[in-house]
Design a protein around this motif. Structure first.
Motif, PDB file in Angstrom:
ATOM      1  N   UNK A  23      50.533  44.700  31.338  1.00 12.83           N
ATOM      2  CA  UNK A  23      51.319  45.136  32.488  1.00 12.83           C
ATOM      3  C   UNK A  23      51.829  46.570  32.315  1.00 12.83           C
ATOM      4  N   UNK A  24      52.089  46.956  31.060  1.00 14.83           N
ATOM      5  CA  UNK A  24      52.659  48.276  30.764  1.00 14.83           C
ATOM      6  C   UNK A  24      51.622  49.267  30.249  1.00 14.83           C
ATOM      7  N   UNK A  25      50.378  48.962  30.411  1.00  9.40           N
ATOM      8  CA  UNK A  25      49.299  49.788  29.887  1.00  9.40           C
ATOM      9  C   UNK A  25      49.448  51.247  30.280  1.00  9.40           C
ATOM     10  N   UNK A  26      49.948  51.509  31.457  1.00 11.84           N
ATOM     11  CA  UNK A  26      50.106  52.884  31.935  1.00 11.84           C
ATOM     12  C   UNK A  26      51.100  53.705  31.129  1.00 11.84           C
ATOM     13  N   UNK A  27      52.037  53.034  30.444  1.00 13.65           N
ATOM     14  CA  UNK A  27      53.024  53.770  29.655  1.00 13.65           C
ATOM     15  C   UNK A  27      52.549  54.033  28.224  1.00 13.65           C
ATOM     16  N   UNK A  28      51.377  53.530  27.862  1.00 10.04           N
ATOM     17  CA  UNK A  28      50.842  53.739  26.517  1.00 10.04           C
ATOM     18  C   UNK A  28      50.109  55.074  26.449  1.00 10.04           C
ATOM     19  N   UNK A  29      50.422  55.865  25.428  1.00 11.53           N
ATOM     20  CA  UNK A  29      49.752  57.142  25.199  1.00 11.53           C
ATOM     21  C   UNK A  29      48.500  56.879  24.370  1.00 11.53           C
ATOM     22  N   UNK A  30      47.309  57.034  24.940  1.00 14.90           N
ATOM     23  CA  UNK A  30      46.072  56.712  24.220  1.00 14.90           C
ATOM     24  C   UNK A  30      45.819  57.589  23.001  1.00 14.90           C
ATOM     25  N   UNK A  31      46.566  58.668  22.840  1.00 18.38           N
ATOM     26  CA  UNK A  31      46.417  59.539  21.674  1.00 18.38           C
ATOM     27  C   UNK A  31      47.174  59.005  20.454  1.00 18.38           C
ATOM     28  N   UNK A  32      47.972  57.957  20.652  1.00 17.99           N
ATOM     29  CA  UNK A  32      48.770  57.397  19.561  1.00 17.99           C
ATOM     30  C   UNK A  32      48.209  56.060  19.119  1.00 17.99           C
ATOM     31  N   UNK A  33      48.736  55.572  17.996  1.00 17.59           N
ATOM     32  CA  UNK A  33      48.327  54.249  17.503  1.00 17.59           C
ATOM     33  C   UNK A  33      48.944  53.170  18.382  1.00 17.59           C
ATOM     34  N   UNK A  34      48.202  52.112  18.591  1.00 10.00           N
ATOM     35  CA  UNK A  34      48.687  51.032  19.443  1.00 10.00           C
ATOM     36  C   UNK A  34      49.645  50.101  18.696  1.00 10.00           C
ATOM     37  N   UNK A  35      49.572  50.085  17.360  1.00  9.43           N
ATOM     38  CA  UNK A  35      50.370  49.140  16.581  1.00  9.43           C
ATOM     39  C   UNK A  35      51.876  49.285  16.813  1.00  9.43           C
ATOM     40  N   UNK A  36      52.464  50.468  16.604  1.00  8.00           N
ATOM     41  CA  UNK A  36      53.912  50.564  16.816  1.00  8.00           C
ATOM     42  C   UNK A  36      54.330  50.197  18.234  1.00  8.00           C
ATOM     43  N   UNK A  37      53.550  50.620  19.204  1.00  9.17           N
ATOM     44  CA  UNK A  37      53.854  50.333  20.608  1.00  9.17           C
ATOM     45  C   UNK A  37      53.838  48.829  20.862  1.00  9.17           C
ATOM     46  N   UNK A  38      52.796  48.136  20.384  1.00  9.69           N
ATOM     47  CA  UNK A  38      52.673  46.698  20.631  1.00  9.69           C
ATOM     48  C   UNK A  38      53.672  45.896  19.797  1.00  9.69           C
ATOM     49  N   UNK A  39      53.988  46.360  18.583  1.00 14.88           N
ATOM     50  CA  UNK A  39      54.975  45.660  17.757  1.00 14.88           C
ATOM     51  C   UNK A  39      56.356  45.743  18.389  1.00 14.88           C
TER      52      UNK A  39
ATOM     53  N   UNK B 144      41.591  62.493  26.655  1.00 17.59           N
ATOM     54  CA  UNK B 144      41.569  62.189  25.234  1.00 17.59           C
ATOM     55  C   UNK B 144      40.621  63.142  24.530  1.00 17.59           C
ATOM     56  N   UNK B 145      41.106  63.739  23.467  1.00 18.56           N
ATOM     57  CA  UNK B 145      40.285  64.700  22.736  1.00 18.56           C
ATOM     58  C   UNK B 145      39.261  63.997  21.860  1.00 18.56           C
ATOM     59  N   UNK B 146      39.630  62.900  21.269  1.00 14.48           N
ATOM     60  CA  UNK B 146      38.671  62.143  20.466  1.00 14.48           C
ATOM     61  C   UNK B 146      38.361  60.847  21.195  1.00 14.48           C
ATOM     62  N   UNK B 147      37.233  60.287  20.882  1.00 15.83           N
ATOM     63  CA  UNK B 147      36.828  59.073  21.572  1.00 15.83           C
ATOM     64  C   UNK B 147      37.531  57.865  20.965  1.00 15.83           C
ATOM     65  N   UNK B 148      38.383  57.247  21.741  1.00 16.73           N
ATOM     66  CA  UNK B 148      39.110  56.052  21.323  1.00 16.73           C
ATOM     67  C   UNK B 148      38.508  54.855  22.054  1.00 16.73           C
ATOM     68  N   UNK B 149      38.517  53.696  21.419  1.00 14.70           N
ATOM     69  CA  UNK B 149      38.047  52.500  22.120  1.00 14.70           C
ATOM     70  C   UNK B 149      38.942  52.231  23.334  1.00 14.70           C
ATOM     71  N   UNK B 150      38.440  51.503  24.279  1.00 18.32           N
ATOM     72  CA  UNK B 150      39.264  51.167  25.449  1.00 18.32           C
ATOM     73  C   UNK B 150      40.544  50.427  25.021  1.00 18.32           C
ATOM     74  N   UNK B 151      41.545  50.514  25.860  1.00 18.75           N
ATOM     75  CA  UNK B 151      42.847  49.905  25.586  1.00 18.75           C
ATOM     76  C   UNK B 151      42.714  48.443  25.185  1.00 18.75           C
ATOM     77  N   UNK B 152      41.941  47.679  25.942  1.00 18.29           N
ATOM     78  CA  UNK B 152      41.809  46.246  25.681  1.00 18.29           C
ATOM     79  C   UNK B 152      41.238  45.973  24.294  1.00 18.29           C
ATOM     80  N   UNK B 153      40.263  46.775  23.865  1.00 16.58           N
ATOM     81  CA  UNK B 153      39.677  46.590  22.530  1.00 16.58           C
ATOM     82  C   UNK B 153      40.701  46.901  21.446  1.00 16.58           C
ATOM     83  N   UNK B 154      41.479  47.929  21.657  1.00 18.43           N
ATOM     84  CA  UNK B 154      42.516  48.284  20.680  1.00 18.43           C
ATOM     85  C   UNK B 154      43.562  47.171  20.595  1.00 18.43           C
TER      86      UNK B 154
END
Length: 166
Positions: free
Chosen positions: A46-62, A1-11
């Motif tokens: 369960x699918x955390x591995x398929x999430x791209x941490x460089x993107x917003x979590x909202x569209x993925x989770x919605x 990750x180029x910028x510091x993003x909060x951990x997946x669980x926090x997002x």
């Protein structure tokens, strides 16, 4: 990750209120919405591995939530109708013309939303209530950007007509 993003669980935790609002707009029952969000969180973890941490979590989770709603609706169709005893009418505890008018407008808007086709209602909720971009909405629903725009336009017109607004 180029910028510091909060951990997946926090997002994921940060987006829970938005997920709940969207779930409630889809199913119109608080307990079902809570179940839907819980299913979404479980699937997201369960699918955390398929999430791209460089993107917003909202569209993925919605998108996960919407797919869970589709699964839930299909299951419900095979079980038949259910009654929600928590939907009993609440006693009006406040006086005032404005409060009454506001409640009537909210009720009318919810009824008008319920008359929209599901495809238009989903787009309207995601763009207008959840403030998703057209692009994010397109990704969540798995439809082209032009389809999002035309559904939103038709939904706004139908909603305005149903509410008697010009």
């Amino acid at each position: 990750m180029s910028r510091t993003e909060p951990p997946f669980e926090e997002r994921l935790i940060a987006v829970l209120p938005n997920l709940f609002r969207f779930a409630l707009s889809l199913c119109r029952a608080r307990d079902v919405a809570e179940d839907l969000v819980q299913i979404t969180v479980m699937r997201a973890l369960e699918s955390q591995g398929s999430f791209d941490p460089e993107t917003r979590i909202e569209p993925w989770s919605f998108r996960i939530l919407r797919n869970a709603w589709i699964d839930m609706t299909r299951r419900r169709a095979t079980r038949g109708p259910e009654a929600d005893i928590d939907e009993a009418a609440e006693a009006v505890g406040e006086d005032g013309r404005r409060v009454t008018e506001a409640r009537l407008m909210v009720d009318a808007t919810e009824q008008a939303l319920d008359t929209l086709p599901a495809s238009q209602r989903e787009v309207l909720i995601l763009v207008c209530y959840e403030e998703m971009s057209y692009s994010e909405t397109s990704e969540i629903l798995g439809v082209p950007l032009g389809t999002v725009m035309s559904r939103l336009s038709r939904a706004r017109i139908a909603l305005a007509e149903a509410l008697g607004l010009e």
